[in-house]
Design a protein around this motif. Structure first.
Motif, PDB file in Angstrom:
ATOM      1  N   TRP A  34      40.254  49.579  35.574  1.00 33.86           N
ATOM      2  CA  TRP A  34      40.814  48.223  35.648  1.00 33.86           C
ATOM      3  C   TRP A  34      41.604  47.902  34.384  1.00 33.86           C
ATOM      4  O   TRP A  34      42.696  47.375  34.451  1.00 33.86           O
ATOM      5  CB  TRP A  34      39.709  47.191  35.827  1.00 33.86           C
ATOM      6  N   ARG A  42      50.207  47.254  36.165  1.00 33.65           N
ATOM      7  CA  ARG A  42      50.007  47.312  37.613  1.00 33.65           C
ATOM      8  C   ARG A  42      49.165  46.151  38.101  1.00 33.65           C
ATOM      9  O   ARG A  42      49.204  45.798  39.264  1.00 33.65           O
ATOM     10  CB  ARG A  42      49.360  48.642  38.001  1.00 33.65           C
ATOM     11  N   VAL A  44      45.493  43.932  38.758  1.00 36.20           N
ATOM     12  CA  VAL A  44      44.308  44.180  39.576  1.00 36.20           C
ATOM     13  C   VAL A  44      44.221  43.082  40.626  1.00 36.20           C
ATOM     14  O   VAL A  44      44.816  42.016  40.480  1.00 36.20           O
ATOM     15  CB  VAL A  44      43.019  44.225  38.723  1.00 36.20           C
ATOM     16  N   ALA A  45      43.465  43.340  41.668  1.00 34.96           N
ATOM     17  CA  ALA A  45      43.308  42.377  42.758  1.00 34.96           C
ATOM     18  C   ALA A  45      42.599  41.111  42.271  1.00 34.96           C
ATOM     19  O   ALA A  45      41.850  41.148  41.295  1.00 34.96           O
ATOM     20  CB  ALA A  45      42.516  43.012  43.895  1.00 34.96           C
ATOM     21  N   ASP A  46      42.829  40.017  42.983  1.00 38.46           N
ATOM     22  CA  ASP A  46      42.202  38.749  42.609  1.00 38.46           C
ATOM     23  C   ASP A  46      40.681  38.831  42.620  1.00 38.46           C
ATOM     24  O   ASP A  46      40.021  38.209  41.793  1.00 38.46           O
ATOM     25  CB  ASP A  46      42.665  37.617  43.536  1.00 38.46           C
ATOM     26  N   ALA A  47      40.100  39.611  43.526  1.00 38.04           N
ATOM     27  CA  ALA A  47      38.640  39.751  43.571  1.00 38.04           C
ATOM     28  C   ALA A  47      38.115  40.393  42.281  1.00 38.04           C
ATOM     29  O   ALA A  47      37.059  40.018  41.780  1.00 38.04           O
ATOM     30  CB  ALA A  47      38.227  40.581  44.785  1.00 38.04           C
ATOM     31  N   ILE A  48      38.869  41.332  41.730  1.00 35.90           N
ATOM     32  CA  ILE A  48      38.479  41.970  40.473  1.00 35.90           C
ATOM     33  C   ILE A  48      38.641  40.981  39.326  1.00 35.90           C
ATOM     34  O   ILE A  48      37.793  40.896  38.437  1.00 35.90           O
ATOM     35  CB  ILE A  48      39.294  43.258  40.244  1.00 35.90           C
ATOM     36  N   LYS A  49      39.721  40.207  39.347  1.00 33.21           N
ATOM     37  CA  LYS A  49      39.903  39.179  38.322  1.00 33.21           C
ATOM     38  C   LYS A  49      38.734  38.199  38.344  1.00 33.21           C
ATOM     39  O   LYS A  49      38.192  37.841  37.294  1.00 33.21           O
ATOM     40  CB  LYS A  49      41.220  38.433  38.532  1.00 33.21           C
ATOM     41  N   GLN A  50      38.323  37.785  39.536  1.00 34.29           N
ATOM     42  CA  GLN A  50      37.191  36.867  39.655  1.00 34.29           C
ATOM     43  C   GLN A  50      35.927  37.493  39.089  1.00 34.29           C
ATOM     44  O   GLN A  50      35.141  36.818  38.416  1.00 34.29           O
ATOM     45  CB  GLN A  50      36.968  36.473  41.123  1.00 34.29           C
ATOM     46  N   TRP A  65      41.672  32.675  34.161  1.00 32.92           N
ATOM     47  CA  TRP A  65      42.793  33.071  35.029  1.00 32.92           C
ATOM     48  C   TRP A  65      44.086  33.251  34.247  1.00 32.92           C
ATOM     49  O   TRP A  65      44.830  34.206  34.467  1.00 32.92           O
ATOM     50  CB  TRP A  65      43.009  32.048  36.146  1.00 32.92           C
TER      51      TRP A  65
END
Length: 80
Positions: A34, A42, A44-50, A65
């Motif tokens: 990540w 590149r 990372v997906a929003d789920a990973i950010k969360q 955020w």
């Protein structure tokens, strides 16, 4: 990107330990991937950010955020 700086300030192992508590079985190598994705632009997906936000909430370097935004004057900003 502030998220990268905060991950490195906390160390991967600390971020991993906190994230694994939220997602049991998470491999430390996944957190390294990540970070590499963020460093490489590149993202990372929003789920990973969360997950990263939740995992660092109670640490000395909580991720928010806005920390996932590219720094002002970056190539991504100039392309817009």
């Amino acid at each position: 990107m502030k998220a990268i700086e905060k991950i490195e300030a906390l160390t991967i192992k600390v971020v991993h330990a906190e994230a694994e508590a939220l997602r049991p079985g998470l491999a430390v190598e996944t957190v390294y991937r990540w970070r590499a994705a963020l460093k490489g632009g590149r993202g990372v997906a929003d789920a990973i950010k969360q997950l990263l936000i939740a995992a660092t909430r109670e640490t000395a370097q909580p991720i928010h955020w806005g920390d996932f935004e590219p720094p002002a004057g970056s190539a991504r900003d100039e392309a817009a």
